[in-house]
Write an enzyme that holds these catalytic residues in place. Structure first.
Site, PDB file in Angstrom:
ATOM      1  N   CYS A  69       2.839   7.591  -4.395  1.00 23.30           N
ATOM      2  CA  CYS A  69       1.885   6.474  -4.404  1.00 23.30           C
ATOM      3  C   CYS A  69       0.450   6.982  -4.261  1.00 23.30           C
ATOM      4  CB  CYS A  69       2.228   5.514  -3.270  1.00 23.30           C
ATOM      5  SG  CYS A  69       1.001   4.237  -2.975  1.00 23.30           S
ATOM      6  N   CYS A  91      -1.488   5.268  -1.485  1.00 23.50           N
ATOM      7  CA  CYS A  91      -1.067   5.762  -0.166  1.00 23.50           C
ATOM      8  C   CYS A  91      -1.755   7.093   0.142  1.00 23.50           C
ATOM      9  CB  CYS A  91       0.445   5.934  -0.108  1.00 23.50           C
ATOM     10  SG  CYS A  91       1.393   4.427  -0.425  1.00 23.50           S
TER      11      CYS A  91
END
Length: 186
Positions: free
Chosen positions: A71, A74
């Protein structure tokens, strides 16, 4: 040595030097891309995280982040999360849960994770106070952690919702008895 064998030796030497140069360049690029650090901020956080069970029962507020290694959002938020963890050490727990690890499927289901990064925000008693979906800035993370530590209302940022108590099942059944529900096909 003939001219042909000298040319072949020179060509072999050039190939060896080219391979060595390519390997050195690859190593340099790898080190530059990873910041010369053996461990990314996300890896550091994940390694240092308490188990969710311990964090939610140790009388400290908890910021639980659902994330994935792949991600990009993230990874973008990871340095600020690491700073938050360091700044609040001993006063708040920061716990990372990798959604790709089947060990955490029960938590993913329980907290209805449908996007990442998702932060679930808990008070010192382990009660869910709010949820955040998407990247948070360092200032937003600081405001959220301060509100959790000081047990004050969560700041009102876009993408952050408070959690409200649901009515007990019995009162809902009593209020809707005799009427068709969304799944009754009646």
């Amino acid at each position: 040595m003939t001219g042909q064998s000298a040319s072949a030796s020179l060509s072999a030497l050039q190939k060896i030097l080219l391979v060595i140069s390519a390997v050195v360049l690859a190593v340099v690029l790898f080190l530059l891309r990873n910041g010369m650090s053996a461990e990314s901020p996300m890896d550091q956080l994940a390694r240092r995280s308490l188990s969710p069970e311990v964090a939610l029962s140790n009388q400290a507020p908890t910021m639980l982040e659902f994330y994935a290694d792949w991600c990009e959002a993230c990874r973008e938020m990871a340095p600020a999360m690491l700073d938050t963890e360091r700044r609040t050490s001993g006063r708040m727990d920061v716990v990372l849960i990798n959604i790709d690890n089947p060990q955490w499927q029960d938590l993913i289901d329980r907290y209805e994770v449908n996007g990442i990064p998702q932060l679930n925000l808990f008070d010192a008693d382990g009660e869910l106070r709010g949820r955040s979906l998407g990247v948070r800035t360092p200032a937003e993370l600081e405001a959220l952690s301060t509100a959790l530590i000081e047990a004050t209302p969560l700041p009102q940022f876009s993408g952050i919702g408070s959690i409200s108590a649901l009515e007990p099942v019995d009162s809902i059944a009593t209020a809707t008895s005799g009427s068709a529900g969304p799944r009754s096909h009646g």
